[in-house]
Design a protein around this motif. Structure first.
Motif, mmCIF file in Angstrom:
data_model
loop_
_atom_site.group_PDB
_atom_site.id
_atom_site.type_symbol
_atom_site.label_atom_id
_atom_site.label_comp_id
_atom_site.label_asym_id
_atom_site.label_seq_id
_atom_site.Cartn_x
_atom_site.Cartn_y
_atom_site.Cartn_z
ATOM 1 N N PRO A 130 0.808 -1.227 0.000
ATOM 2 C CA PRO A 130 0.000 0.000 0.000
ATOM 3 C C PRO A 130 0.838 1.271 0.000
ATOM 4 O O PRO A 130 0.459 2.263 -0.621
ATOM 5 C CB PRO A 130 -0.833 -0.113 1.272
ATOM 6 C CG PRO A 130 -0.881 -1.556 1.586
ATOM 7 C CD PRO A 130 0.413 -2.127 1.082
ATOM 8 N N ALA A 131 1.982 1.289 0.664
ATOM 9 C CA ALA A 131 2.824 2.490 0.698
ATOM 10 C C ALA A 131 3.371 2.808 -0.684
ATOM 11 O O ALA A 131 3.413 3.971 -1.101
ATOM 12 C CB ALA A 131 3.958 2.308 1.702
ATOM 13 N N VAL A 132 3.781 1.782 -1.420
ATOM 14 C CA VAL A 132 4.302 1.983 -2.781
ATOM 15 C C VAL A 132 3.193 2.500 -3.690
ATOM 16 O O VAL A 132 3.396 3.420 -4.486
ATOM 17 C CB VAL A 132 4.896 0.664 -3.324
ATOM 18 C CG1 VAL A 132 5.291 0.803 -4.777
ATOM 19 C CG2 VAL A 132 6.084 0.233 -2.482
ATOM 20 N N LEU A 133 2.001 1.919 -3.571
ATOM 21 C CA LEU A 133 0.888 2.355 -4.409
ATOM 22 C C LEU A 133 0.473 3.783 -4.089
ATOM 23 O O LEU A 133 0.155 4.566 -4.983
ATOM 24 C CB LEU A 133 -0.298 1.409 -4.241
ATOM 25 C CG LEU A 133 -0.069 -0.015 -4.752
ATOM 26 C CD1 LEU A 133 -1.260 -0.885 -4.416
ATOM 27 C CD2 LEU A 133 0.187 -0.024 -6.234
ATOM 28 N N LYS A 134 0.505 4.140 -2.820
ATOM 29 C CA LYS A 134 0.161 5.504 -2.437
ATOM 30 C C LYS A 134 1.166 6.491 -3.021
ATOM 31 O O LYS A 134 0.793 7.541 -3.544
ATOM 32 C CB LYS A 134 0.121 5.638 -0.915
ATOM 33 C CG LYS A 134 -0.260 7.013 -0.433
ATOM 34 C CD LYS A 134 -0.315 7.072 1.076
ATOM 35 C CE LYS A 134 -0.651 8.474 1.537
ATOM 36 N NZ LYS A 134 -0.648 8.573 2.996
ATOM 37 N N GLU A 135 2.441 6.148 -2.950
ATOM 38 C CA GLU A 135 3.482 7.011 -3.516
ATOM 39 C C GLU A 135 3.307 7.160 -5.023
ATOM 40 O O GLU A 135 3.441 8.245 -5.573
ATOM 41 C CB GLU A 135 4.866 6.434 -3.195
ATOM 42 C CG GLU A 135 6.007 7.289 -3.676
ATOM 43 C CD GLU A 135 6.061 8.644 -2.986
ATOM 44 O OE1 GLU A 135 6.456 9.619 -3.651
ATOM 45 O OE2 GLU A 135 5.703 8.735 -1.803
ATOM 46 N N GLU A 136 2.966 6.076 -5.701
ATOM 47 C CA GLU A 136 2.743 6.116 -7.144
ATOM 48 C C GLU A 136 1.568 7.017 -7.496
ATOM 49 O O GLU A 136 1.610 7.777 -8.457
ATOM 50 C CB GLU A 136 2.499 4.696 -7.655
ATOM 51 C CG GLU A 136 2.338 4.599 -9.149
ATOM 52 C CD GLU A 136 2.136 3.170 -9.590
ATOM 53 O OE1 GLU A 136 1.245 2.938 -10.425
ATOM 54 O OE2 GLU A 136 2.860 2.289 -9.091
ATOM 55 N N LEU A 137 0.504 6.939 -6.701
ATOM 56 C CA LEU A 137 -0.660 7.788 -6.958
ATOM 57 C C LEU A 137 -0.346 9.264 -6.691
ATOM 58 O O LEU A 137 -0.814 10.145 -7.395
ATOM 59 C CB LEU A 137 -1.836 7.351 -6.094
ATOM 60 C CG LEU A 137 -2.585 6.124 -6.564
ATOM 61 C CD1 LEU A 137 -3.617 5.726 -5.536
ATOM 62 C CD2 LEU A 137 -3.238 6.366 -7.901
ATOM 63 N N MET A 138 0.431 9.519 -5.645
ATOM 64 C CA MET A 138 0.709 10.903 -5.256
ATOM 65 C C MET A 138 1.670 11.589 -6.221
ATOM 66 O O MET A 138 1.687 12.812 -6.302
ATOM 67 C CB MET A 138 1.272 10.957 -3.841
ATOM 68 C CG MET A 138 0.266 10.485 -2.783
ATOM 69 S SD MET A 138 -1.345 11.279 -2.877
ATOM 70 C CE MET A 138 -0.961 12.888 -2.266
ATOM 71 N N THR A 139 2.468 10.834 -6.987
ATOM 72 C CA THR A 139 3.399 11.470 -7.923
ATOM 73 C C THR A 139 2.651 12.217 -9.020
ATOM 74 O O THR A 139 3.117 13.229 -9.511
ATOM 75 C CB THR A 139 4.346 10.434 -8.559
ATOM 76 O OG1 THR A 139 3.560 9.423 -9.193
ATOM 77 C CG2 THR A 139 5.273 9.837 -7.534
ATOM 78 N N GLY A 140 1.488 11.739 -9.403
ATOM 79 C CA GLY A 140 0.704 12.414 -10.442
ATOM 80 C C GLY A 140 0.124 13.739 -9.990
ATOM 81 O O GLY A 140 -0.176 14.604 -10.805
#
Length: 171
Positions: A130-140
């Motif tokens: 979940p932390a990796v996915l959250k970071e990926e979403l927040m980069t956009g």
């Protein structure tokens, strides 16, 4: 009490293009039918107890009024588990969430979110953290330019004018 208003609402729901209201009233009729069967069977025994019919009337109102969503609650907590259809209900809820997501988000953000959700539920890769996915979403979100907002007091972001604000020393 439990038939006139719901019948009118059901006819109106069928006439609209939205599926959600059709589902709501179909759920109501399913739960109301079960309540009617329970009442019919138990009426000979419990009908003599004061307040039995009052309880049935209040239960019907609870099931009927959309502000309580009682029929949906009873359907999800009682009827679906009795029928063993939890997986189908989860699949339906996922489709409703996807439809709402596609309606509310712009297409490129929706595509990124869909990929992230698919990775999260895949579970076979290390990308489902979940932390990796959250970071990926927040980069956009870093590429989005927000408009300058003029605040009633103080400077707007990026505004270099020397207008007085609430922190200006007047003495």
């Amino acid at each position: 009490i439990g038939t006139v208003y719901p019948t009118i609402c059901s006819i109106t729901a069928v006439a609209t293009e939205e599926i959600e209201d059709d589902t709501y009233w179909l759920t109501y009729w399913s739960v109301y039918g079960c309540l009617f069967l329970i009442m019919d069977v138990s009426e000979d025994f419990l009908g003599r107890i004061p307040g039995f019919y009052t309880l049935i009337i209040f239960t019907t109102i609870y099931l009927m009024l959309p502000m309580f969503r009682g029929a949906d609650k009873i359907f999800r907590k009682v009827l679906v588990p009795l029928a063993g259809l939890q997986e189908l209900l989860m699949l339906r809820d996922a489709m409703v969430i996807k439809k709402q997501m596609l309606k509310d988000l712009d297409p490129e953000r929706a595509a990124v979110l869909q990929k992230s959700i698919a990775k999260f539920f895949d579970g076979s890769t290390s990308d489902s953290d979940p932390a990796v996915l959250k970071e990926e979403l927040m980069t956009g979100w870093g590429t989005i330019k927000l408009p300058k907002i003029r605040l009633p007091f103080g400077k707007a972001e990026g505004d270099d004018s020397d207008e007085p604000n609430e922190k200006t020393n007047l003495v």
